[in-house]
Scaffold this motif. Structure first.
Motif, PDB file in Angstrom:
ATOM      1  N   ARG A  75     -23.696  22.075  26.629  1.00 35.99           N
ATOM      2  CA  ARG A  75     -24.865  21.869  25.790  1.00 35.99           C
ATOM      3  C   ARG A  75     -25.247  23.157  25.068  1.00 35.99           C
ATOM      4  N   ASP A  76     -25.917  22.982  23.940  1.00 28.79           N
ATOM      5  CA  ASP A  76     -26.466  24.094  23.172  1.00 28.79           C
ATOM      6  C   ASP A  76     -27.955  23.791  23.016  1.00 28.79           C
ATOM      7  N   ASN A  77     -28.777  24.459  23.790  1.00 22.79           N
ATOM      8  CA  ASN A  77     -30.209  24.150  23.778  1.00 22.79           C
ATOM      9  C   ASN A  77     -30.882  24.591  22.489  1.00 22.79           C
ATOM     10  N   VAL A  78     -30.337  25.565  21.816  1.00 18.58           N
ATOM     11  CA  VAL A  78     -30.902  25.979  20.524  1.00 18.58           C
ATOM     12  C   VAL A  78     -30.739  24.851  19.513  1.00 18.58           C
ATOM     13  N   LYS A  79     -29.587  24.185  19.552  1.00 22.12           N
ATOM     14  CA  LYS A  79     -29.304  23.091  18.625  1.00 22.12           C
ATOM     15  C   LYS A  79     -29.716  21.720  19.184  1.00 22.12           C
TER      16      LYS A  79
END
Length: 121
Positions: A75-79
């Motif tokens: 996962r990419d929490n920024v995106k």
């Protein structure tokens, strides 16, 4: 309003790879579990993989046995995006794949519209 949009499905030969993406919008999901389920024709929807907060700045990942060693969830929490990298695909992986985002403490559970993955032999 929470919305999940999946992409990345398609037709691939056995042994090939695909990467699914799910972009979530409507709030921040860093402390939500994000994962993937799938449903093959004539079968019930089944869990595939999930990633959830485990504390200490790390996330825990879990997989159904049939995909361990072949699929990777990250996962990419920024995106606000969760991915499913699928390698060494098999015909039995053919299904509609659904993104799922949930937080049991909040009583929230969201689904994407699904993306078709077809693996030919």
């Amino acid at each position: 309003q929470v919305q999940l949009v999946e992409s990345g499905g398609g037709l691939v030969q056995a042994g090939g790879s695909l990467r699914l993406s799910c972009v979530a919008s409507g709030r921040t999901f860093s402390n939500y579990a994000m994962g993937w389920f799938r449903q093959a024709p004539g079968k019930e929807r089944e869990f595939v993989a999930t990633t959830r907060w485990s504390g200490h700045s790390t996330y825990y990942a879990d997989y159904i046995d049939s995909v361990k060693g072949r699929f990777t969830i990250f996962r990419d929490n920024v995106k606000n995006t969760v991915y499913l990298q699928m390698n060494s695909l098999k015909p039995e992986d053919t299904a509609v794949y659904y993104c799922n985002v949930r937080h049991s403490d909040y009583g929230e559970n969201y689904w994407g519209q699904g993306t078709q993955v077809t693996v030919s032999s």
